[in-house]
Write a protein that holds these residues in place. Sequence first.
Motif, mmCIF file in Angstrom:
data_model
loop_
_atom_site.group_PDB
_atom_site.id
_atom_site.type_symbol
_atom_site.label_atom_id
_atom_site.label_comp_id
_atom_site.label_asym_id
_atom_site.label_seq_id
_atom_site.Cartn_x
_atom_site.Cartn_y
_atom_site.Cartn_z
ATOM 1 N N LEU A 1 23.353 52.382 -54.827
ATOM 2 C CA LEU A 1 24.126 51.695 -53.794
ATOM 3 C C LEU A 1 23.401 50.439 -53.312
ATOM 4 C CD1 LEU A 1 25.356 54.607 -51.507
ATOM 5 C CD2 LEU A 1 26.651 53.397 -53.255
ATOM 6 N N ASP A 2 24.176 49.412 -53.037
ATOM 7 C CA ASP A 2 23.605 48.172 -52.486
ATOM 8 C C ASP A 2 23.276 48.360 -51.017
ATOM 9 O OD1 ASP A 2 23.914 46.873 -54.921
ATOM 10 O OD2 ASP A 2 25.964 46.261 -54.427
ATOM 11 N N TRP B 1 16.247 51.868 -51.877
ATOM 12 C CA TRP B 1 16.046 53.305 -51.844
ATOM 13 C C TRP B 1 14.928 53.744 -52.783
ATOM 14 C CZ3 TRP B 1 18.942 55.311 -48.070
ATOM 15 C CH2 TRP B 1 20.154 54.705 -47.742
ATOM 16 N N GLN B 2 14.161 54.709 -52.362
ATOM 17 C CA GLN B 2 13.084 55.269 -53.178
ATOM 18 C C GLN B 2 13.177 56.791 -53.184
ATOM 19 O OE1 GLN B 2 10.746 53.252 -54.822
ATOM 20 N NE2 GLN B 2 11.988 51.543 -54.066
ATOM 21 N N ASN B 3 13.023 57.384 -54.373
ATOM 22 C CA ASN B 3 12.943 58.841 -54.509
ATOM 23 C C ASN B 3 14.157 59.572 -53.936
ATOM 24 O OD1 ASN B 3 10.311 58.644 -55.701
ATOM 25 N ND2 ASN B 3 9.466 58.358 -53.639
ATOM 26 N N VAL B 4 15.322 59.004 -54.163
ATOM 27 C CA VAL B 4 16.574 59.671 -53.800
ATOM 28 C C VAL B 4 17.376 59.854 -55.088
ATOM 29 C CG1 VAL B 4 16.598 58.732 -51.454
ATOM 30 C CG2 VAL B 4 17.703 57.450 -53.306
ATOM 31 N N SER B 5 18.542 60.432 -54.994
ATOM 32 C CA SER B 5 19.386 60.619 -56.188
ATOM 33 C C SER B 5 19.693 59.260 -56.809
ATOM 34 C CB SER B 5 20.680 61.323 -55.816
ATOM 35 O OG SER B 5 21.483 60.506 -54.969
ATOM 36 N N TRP B 6 19.930 59.259 -58.122
ATOM 37 C CA TRP B 6 20.189 57.992 -58.798
ATOM 38 C C TRP B 6 21.460 57.329 -58.260
ATOM 39 C CZ3 TRP B 6 24.653 56.883 -61.345
ATOM 40 C CH2 TRP B 6 25.458 57.951 -61.778
ATOM 41 N N GLU B 7 22.424 58.171 -57.829
ATOM 42 C CA GLU B 7 23.656 57.588 -57.289
ATOM 43 C C GLU B 7 23.388 56.858 -55.974
ATOM 44 O OE1 GLU B 7 25.038 61.643 -59.088
ATOM 45 O OE2 GLU B 7 23.286 60.879 -58.000
ATOM 46 N N ALA C 1 27.620 58.637 -52.230
ATOM 47 C CA ALA C 1 27.133 57.901 -53.392
ATOM 48 C C ALA C 1 27.572 58.576 -54.689
ATOM 49 C CB ALA C 1 25.612 57.795 -53.344
ATOM 50 N N ALA C 2 27.495 59.905 -54.744
ATOM 51 C CA ALA C 2 27.892 60.634 -55.943
ATOM 52 C C ALA C 2 29.381 60.468 -56.217
ATOM 53 C CB ALA C 2 27.547 62.118 -55.787
ATOM 54 N N GLU C 3 30.180 60.482 -55.166
ATOM 55 C CA GLU C 3 31.619 60.324 -55.330
ATOM 56 C C GLU C 3 31.980 58.924 -55.813
ATOM 57 O OE1 GLU C 3 35.593 60.843 -55.553
ATOM 58 O OE2 GLU C 3 34.022 62.360 -55.381
ATOM 59 N N VAL C 4 31.337 57.901 -55.242
ATOM 60 C CA VAL C 4 31.596 56.527 -55.666
ATOM 61 C C VAL C 4 31.209 56.341 -57.131
ATOM 62 C CG1 VAL C 4 30.913 54.119 -55.321
ATOM 63 C CG2 VAL C 4 31.433 55.561 -53.351
ATOM 64 N N ALA C 5 30.069 56.909 -57.527
ATOM 65 C CA ALA C 5 29.627 56.790 -58.914
ATOM 66 C C ALA C 5 30.596 57.462 -59.873
ATOM 67 C CB ALA C 5 28.234 57.386 -59.064
ATOM 68 N N LYS C 6 31.207 58.561 -59.438
ATOM 69 C CA LYS C 6 32.075 59.341 -60.323
ATOM 70 C C LYS C 6 33.510 58.841 -60.333
ATOM 71 C CE LYS C 6 33.600 64.116 -61.137
ATOM 72 N NZ LYS C 6 33.499 65.529 -60.648
ATOM 73 N N ASN C 7 34.063 58.558 -59.163
ATOM 74 C CA ASN C 7 35.493 58.265 -59.052
ATOM 75 C C ASN C 7 35.824 56.924 -58.414
ATOM 76 O OD1 ASN C 7 36.391 60.808 -60.139
ATOM 77 N ND2 ASN C 7 35.757 61.760 -58.207
ATOM 78 N N GLY C 8 34.806 56.143 -58.059
ATOM 79 C CA GLY C 8 35.065 54.876 -57.395
ATOM 80 C C GLY C 8 35.223 55.051 -55.888
#
Length: 241
Positions: free
Chosen positions: A240-241, A230-236, A63-70
Motif C-alpha cells: 500500500l502507498d 511499511w516494514q515487517n508486515v504482510s506483503w499486501e 490490504a489483503a482485500e485490495v490486493a485480491k479483489n481491488g
Amino acid sequence: MPRLLVINPNTSAAVSALLQQHVQAVAGEALAVQTTTARFGAPYIASEAGYAVANHAVLDAWAAEVAKNGRPDAVLIGCFGDPGLFALREGAGVPVGGLAEAAFSAAAWHGRFAIVTGGDRWRPMLARLAHALGHTQTLAGIHTVAPTGAQLAADPVGARRLLAEACCQAAERFGAQAVILGGAGLAGMAADIASQVPVPLIDSVQAGAQWAVEALKRKEAAGSGFGVDWQNVSWELAALD
C-alpha cells in the motif's frame, strides 16, 4: 452495483457470517456486501490488548482485500468499538465507517443515549471512542453486562432476557432518550427485545449498514494514501502507498 466491504476485526467466522447476513438484509439491492475476517488477533475482542491488535488486523484485512479483489466502494468496520477506523479512513480512499460511530449518530437523533454491550472491559474503551467521535455530551452512560458478546451470542435465549433487562435499566438509570445495543455478535437481537424497552433501541449492525447505504448515496469524500514505508508486515500491507 456498489460494493461494500465489511471487515470483521476478530477471527470469528461465525461473527462474519452474522455480519454478512444482517448487513446485506439492510442493504438489499443497493449494495453488494462482502465480509472478510481478520487473519490474526482475538476470536472476539473484549480487552484493550485485543483491541490494539485489531487495529493492525483491520489494516491488514483491507490490504489483503485490495490486493485480491481491488478497492471496494466503501468499508464498514464490523466491531462495536471501530478498531482501525481513523487509520483506515486516513488512507483508504473510500468512505470508511464503523458500527459504533454509526450507532452513536443514529441514537443522537433522539437525544442523549445510553450504550448496552457485553464485556465489562468495554466501558472505558467505548467512553474514549465516544469522546474521540464528539459524543461526550450526548452519551448519557454505558451499561455493560458481564458476559462478552461471544458468550451472549452463544446463548441467544438467555442473552435476550439479560439484555432486555439491561436496556431498561440503562434507560432509567441514565435518563436516556435512546439505547444502543452494541456488538456484532448481537446483530438482530434489538428487534426481538425492542418492545420491552421504553425508548428507541438502536441495533449497531443495522445502523452501520444504513450508514453505508447513505454514504454511497452522498459520495462522501475520503483520504487517499497512507504514506508509510511499511516494514515487517504482510506483503499486501507493505504494497500500500
